[in-house]
Design a protein around this motif. Sequence first.
Motif, PDB file in Angstrom:
ATOM      1  N   LYS A   1      72.201  -3.887  54.119  1.00  0.00           N
ATOM      2  CA  LYS A   1      72.733  -2.643  54.303  1.00  0.00           C
ATOM      3  C   LYS A   1      72.180  -1.335  53.145  1.00  0.00           C
ATOM      4  O   LYS A   1      72.978  -0.551  52.655  1.00  0.00           O
TER       5      LYS A   1
ATOM      6  N   ASN B   1      69.770   5.029  53.716  1.00  0.00           N
ATOM      7  CA  ASN B   1      70.412   5.923  54.502  1.00  0.00           C
ATOM      8  C   ASN B   1      69.756   7.081  54.962  1.00  0.00           C
ATOM      9  O   ASN B   1      68.759   7.236  54.653  1.00  0.00           O
TER      10      ASN B   1
ATOM     11  N   GLY C   1      77.866   1.654  53.594  1.00  0.00           N
ATOM     12  CA  GLY C   1      77.982   0.173  53.977  1.00  0.00           C
ATOM     13  C   GLY C   1      77.444  -0.009  55.299  1.00  0.00           C
ATOM     14  O   GLY C   1      77.713  -1.235  55.956  1.00  0.00           O
ATOM     15  N   THR C   2      76.541   0.779  56.149  1.00  0.00           N
ATOM     16  CA  THR C   2      76.174   0.590  57.373  1.00  0.00           C
ATOM     17  C   THR C   2      74.780  -0.220  57.331  1.00  0.00           C
ATOM     18  O   THR C   2      74.071  -0.066  56.336  1.00  0.00           O
ATOM     19  N   PHE C   3      74.427  -0.921  58.531  1.00  0.00           N
ATOM     20  CA  PHE C   3      73.187  -1.809  58.543  1.00  0.00           C
ATOM     21  C   PHE C   3      72.332  -0.793  59.302  1.00  0.00           C
ATOM     22  O   PHE C   3      72.437  -0.719  60.471  1.00  0.00           O
TER      23      PHE C   3
ATOM     24  N   ASP D   1      78.968   4.856  63.344  1.00  0.00           N
ATOM     25  CA  ASP D   1      78.534   4.683  61.869  1.00  0.00           C
ATOM     26  C   ASP D   1      77.707   5.957  61.429  1.00  0.00           C
ATOM     27  O   ASP D   1      77.436   5.824  60.182  1.00  0.00           O
TER      28      ASP D   1
ATOM     29  N   SER E   1      77.724   7.833  53.503  1.00  0.00           N
ATOM     30  CA  SER E   1      76.923   7.186  52.253  1.00  0.00           C
ATOM     31  C   SER E   1      77.253   7.845  50.864  1.00  0.00           C
ATOM     32  O   SER E   1      77.306   8.970  50.728  1.00  0.00           O
TER      33      SER E   1
END
Length: 332
Positions: free
Chosen positions: A27, A30, A46-48, A56, A74
């Motif tokens: 993760k 950004n 917290g995004t992948f 997202d 982010s």
Amino acid sequence: MDNEHNLKDEIIKVGKRLYETGLAVAKSGNISCRLDEENILITASGTFLGDLHKEDIVKVNLASGSCFCLEKPSSELPLHSLIYKNFPAQVVIHAHPPLINGYFAVASSLKGLTFETKFYLGDIPVVEQHTPTVTRPEPVIDALKTNSMVILRNHGAVVMADKFSDGLNLIEALEEAVRTAAVARLFQKDILDDLDVALKEKLTGNDVSYQIFSREHIQAIVELVNKDEFIAQKGKELDLTVRLAIKLDNSPNEFCFNFEKGKITKLQDSSDAPFVISAPANIWEQVFLGKLDSFVAVTQGKMKLQGQLGQLSKWYVPFTRLFSLFKQIKIK
């Protein structure tokens, strides 16, 4: 709304590309882009990056920082926002490539071993980073004035660009340049040793300072260049015979260097030349201070070149030396 959907699709592709090329894992990292004059799109906290979905990616107002959905942007939103407020950039990518992180954890500058590295990347500024999130984005903004990409020591790379493909090119090129330097070090252990640079600069220092872009300033550069044995040697070998002009935007200050076999035989107050490099004062200041490579400034759009870059690049070696001499002449 179609534009917003399209931009989200682009961000998803960029995240997937970063993951597939090993430049982003888990993760970390950004991505953002300018949606319009007032808003940006940025990946949520917290995004992948390797498996992004449209939900997202959140819309944020640049002025207020307010978000238009429940997802949190982010934690690097302050950094992204300040970049958009200070530059006309359309996209920003922050990734944590492993080789870049490892290299700059032990090295203070990029060892450019290939012409491509020197030409397109130049001297990448390195900003000290002491927290997991950028809490002081101002030094990053200052560094971005000299290069479109900045290294955050132990925290990856930040790149700004007009489009995602250009940003990805810079990050991928730097990761490859670091890989090349690492391989070279297998053959020569001291390849990262640049401790002699500061000493050489000290020995060649000069206490006289000049008003930037004044005739006295440029004349001092001419005298220094004509004393340089390396330029003289390469100038003869490569038949460096050409007229090259430099110009300060929005001012009458312009000078033409008349090169003959590596020597500047005449300095004219003119921009009548087949090659003319022009830029605003803040960019020239970075160049004369040695913080911005002229070739990189041209390839990254910070300086304008009238004439074919490909023709000029046949004298890349002596011109690179010439530009490196600029910083030996102090400016006020």
